[in-house]
Design a protein around this motif. Structure first.
Motif, PDB file in Angstrom:
ATOM      1  N   LEU A  45     -34.772  42.993 -41.083  1.00 28.56           N
ATOM      2  CA  LEU A  45     -34.528  42.341 -42.627  1.00 28.56           C
ATOM      3  C   LEU A  45     -35.729  43.320 -42.858  1.00 28.56           C
ATOM      4  O   LEU A  45     -36.291  43.927 -44.592  1.00 28.56           O
ATOM      5  CB  LEU A  45     -35.067  40.963 -42.561  1.00 28.56           C
ATOM      6  CG  LEU A  45     -35.265  40.331 -44.104  1.00 28.56           C
ATOM      7  CD1 LEU A  45     -33.771  40.683 -44.308  1.00 28.56           C
ATOM      8  CD2 LEU A  45     -35.187  38.660 -44.186  1.00 28.56           C
ATOM      9  N   LEU A  46     -37.781  43.204 -42.417  1.00 30.03           N
ATOM     10  CA  LEU A  46     -38.311  43.668 -42.732  1.00 30.03           C
ATOM     11  C   LEU A  46     -38.293  45.212 -42.959  1.00 30.03           C
ATOM     12  O   LEU A  46     -38.338  45.831 -43.951  1.00 30.03           O
ATOM     13  CB  LEU A  46     -39.468  44.298 -41.508  1.00 30.03           C
ATOM     14  CG  LEU A  46     -40.849  43.617 -42.327  1.00 30.03           C
ATOM     15  CD1 LEU A  46     -41.225  43.784 -43.796  1.00 30.03           C
ATOM     16  CD2 LEU A  46     -41.901  44.534 -41.336  1.00 30.03           C
ATOM     17  N   THR A  48     -35.333  46.743 -43.330  1.00 27.18           N
ATOM     18  CA  THR A  48     -34.522  47.133 -44.129  1.00 27.18           C
ATOM     19  C   THR A  48     -34.911  46.883 -45.961  1.00 27.18           C
ATOM     20  O   THR A  48     -34.876  47.959 -47.010  1.00 27.18           O
ATOM     21  CB  THR A  48     -32.980  46.329 -44.384  1.00 27.18           C
ATOM     22  OG1 THR A  48     -32.618  46.158 -42.977  1.00 27.18           O
ATOM     23  CG2 THR A  48     -32.440  46.225 -45.239  1.00 27.18           C
ATOM     24  N   SER A  49     -35.979  46.096 -45.937  1.00 25.26           N
ATOM     25  CA  SER A  49     -36.455  45.811 -47.057  1.00 25.26           C
ATOM     26  C   SER A  49     -37.348  46.557 -48.031  1.00 25.26           C
ATOM     27  O   SER A  49     -37.377  46.975 -48.936  1.00 25.26           O
ATOM     28  CB  SER A  49     -37.103  44.156 -47.262  1.00 25.26           C
ATOM     29  OG  SER A  49     -36.198  43.189 -46.722  1.00 25.26           O
ATOM     30  N   THR A  52     -35.295  49.768 -48.251  1.00 23.94           N
ATOM     31  CA  THR A  52     -34.251  49.508 -49.721  1.00 23.94           C
ATOM     32  C   THR A  52     -35.238  49.883 -50.704  1.00 23.94           C
ATOM     33  O   THR A  52     -34.692  50.248 -51.906  1.00 23.94           O
ATOM     34  CB  THR A  52     -33.953  47.985 -49.649  1.00 23.94           C
ATOM     35  OG1 THR A  52     -32.638  48.541 -48.909  1.00 23.94           O
ATOM     36  CG2 THR A  52     -32.571  48.305 -51.200  1.00 23.94           C
ATOM     37  N   SER A  53     -36.796  49.545 -50.454  1.00 22.29           N
ATOM     38  CA  SER A  53     -37.974  49.499 -52.229  1.00 22.29           C
ATOM     39  C   SER A  53     -38.148  50.392 -52.190  1.00 22.29           C
ATOM     40  O   SER A  53     -38.235  51.027 -53.067  1.00 22.29           O
ATOM     41  CB  SER A  53     -38.989  48.585 -50.507  1.00 22.29           C
ATOM     42  OG  SER A  53     -39.094  47.120 -51.510  1.00 22.29           O
ATOM     43  N   GLY A 165     -43.404  37.724 -53.012  1.00 28.52           N
ATOM     44  CA  GLY A 165     -41.889  38.665 -51.860  1.00 28.52           C
ATOM     45  C   GLY A 165     -43.368  39.277 -50.909  1.00 28.52           C
ATOM     46  O   GLY A 165     -43.002  39.735 -49.569  1.00 28.52           O
ATOM     47  N   SER A 169     -43.087  39.941 -46.836  1.00 31.69           N
ATOM     48  CA  SER A 169     -43.487  40.770 -46.496  1.00 31.69           C
ATOM     49  C   SER A 169     -44.663  41.186 -44.954  1.00 31.69           C
ATOM     50  O   SER A 169     -44.598  41.508 -44.330  1.00 31.69           O
ATOM     51  CB  SER A 169     -43.945  42.586 -46.981  1.00 31.69           C
ATOM     52  OG  SER A 169     -42.161  42.383 -48.381  1.00 31.69           O
ATOM     53  N   THR A 172     -44.253  38.308 -42.372  1.00 29.71           N
ATOM     54  CA  THR A 172     -43.470  39.123 -41.282  1.00 29.71           C
ATOM     55  C   THR A 172     -43.918  40.071 -40.121  1.00 29.71           C
ATOM     56  O   THR A 172     -43.565  40.271 -39.613  1.00 29.71           O
ATOM     57  CB  THR A 172     -42.139  39.700 -41.719  1.00 29.71           C
ATOM     58  OG1 THR A 172     -41.520  38.450 -42.939  1.00 29.71           O
ATOM     59  CG2 THR A 172     -41.002  40.380 -41.112  1.00 29.71           C
ATOM     60  N   LEU A 210     -42.942  48.540 -50.825  1.00 33.27           N
ATOM     61  CA  LEU A 210     -42.193  46.995 -51.793  1.00 33.27           C
ATOM     62  C   LEU A 210     -43.454  47.034 -52.465  1.00 33.27           C
ATOM     63  O   LEU A 210     -42.856  46.997 -54.051  1.00 33.27           O
ATOM     64  CB  LEU A 210     -42.186  46.224 -51.021  1.00 33.27           C
ATOM     65  CG  LEU A 210     -42.361  45.115 -51.285  1.00 33.27           C
ATOM     66  CD1 LEU A 210     -41.113  44.183 -51.983  1.00 33.27           C
ATOM     67  CD2 LEU A 210     -42.705  43.240 -50.511  1.00 33.27           C
TER      68      LEU A 210
END
Length: 296
Positions: A45-46, A48-49, A52-53, A165, A169, A172, A210
């Protein structure tokens, strides 16, 4: 026989293979809860985030540049001031150069993390730090709801949500330190301190995409809000910690987009200085061991 029995003593519970009660029921509950959170906030998930960011950040910068030109054109026609269009074009040029640099330094940060392994003897510090940061993030979200309710403005909820947010992150990464090239191994107390500090530094580099995206998104949003008048844009510019009296609100958003592109550069150089200091400290700590080897 009686004297022998009376002289003998019962072995302690530990030697009989029976562990004494630990009395950590509450701690066990927290550990299980943290395990569930850690499973949800997974390395996948990290990654991917973050990925994507990074992509969305570049698209947002591009959209912000286009909005800046439109805003400059509209403002120039409304105020009959051609220099506003020139200002918009200057901002677009600055955004283009800054985005080029941002792309280069984002890639450089990824390579530094991959090429800078570190080691700690226990994940205890990271687990506790991750838990604390998650609690802080939840508190920020709840506080954001309260602020937005009393201010009667959804815009007031944006800063706490954005900060939460970023904190999640970071938490995580603390829960999964291997994502920043950290291994568990033996080491001295000094090496442990260096490993922890180096992990924190690499974690800051990891979440740069991010931060880049969030600041760029805020900048593009302010430019877009500027189309609907100063009142609409002012609801967002109030979040900024500086006085913007007299500055066209749309160009405030354009300046934020430039700043977003500068974030990877700023983080990169500050983290390099920290790496340099930590490597120097590690070399100093290794001197006694090297001297002992020479004496042999």
């Amino acid at each position: 026989m009686t004297s022998e029995n009376s002289g003998s003593s019962q072995p302690p519970a530990e030697s009989a293979g029976v562990s004494p009660p630990k009395g950590t029921l509450l701690g066990d509950i927290v550990e299980k809860l943290l395990g569930l959170i850690s499973g949800f906030l997974s390395p996948g998930l990290l990654e991917t985030s973050i990925g994507t960011s990074k992509r969305l950040g570049h698209y947002t910068v591009l959209a912000g540049a286009a909005l800046t030109v439109i805003y400059g054109l509209i403002a120039a026609v409304k105020m009959e001031a051609f220099q506003l269009l020139i200002t918009a074009l200057v901002f677009v040029g600055a955004i283009a150069v800054a985005q080029f640099a941002a792309a280069k330094f984002l890639d450089a940060a990824t390579r530094i993390i991959a090429n800078t392994p570190s080691r700690v003897s226990s994940p205890a510090f990271f687990e506790c730090t991750g838990l604390i940061f998650i609690i802080i993030a939840v508190g920020l979200v709840l506080a954001g709801f309260g602020i937005a309710y009393y201010a009667r403005s959804i815009a007031a909820f944006v800063p706490p949500l954005v900060l939460a947010g970023i904190i999640v992150s970071f938490a995580t990464i603390m829960l999964h330190p291997h994502v920043v090239n950290v291994a568990i191994g033996e080491g001295t107390a000094g090496e442990e301190a260096i490993g922890i500090l180096m992990t924190i530094t690499k974690a800051k580099l990891k979440i740069v995409p991010l931060v880049f995206f969030l600041i760029a998104a805020l900048g593009a949003l302010i430019v877009f809000a500027g189309f609907f008048g100063e009142r609409a844009a002012a609801s967002f510019t109030r979040m900024l910690p500086i006085d913007l009296y007299g500055v066209p609100f749309g160009f405030v958003g354009s300046a934020l987009i430039v700043l977003a592109c500068m974030v990877p550069i700023i983080f990169y150089f500050f983290c390099l200085l920290q790496f340099l200091f930590l490597d120097f400290t590690r070399a100093v700590l290794a001197v006694p061991g090297k001297l002992d080897e020479l004496k042999k």
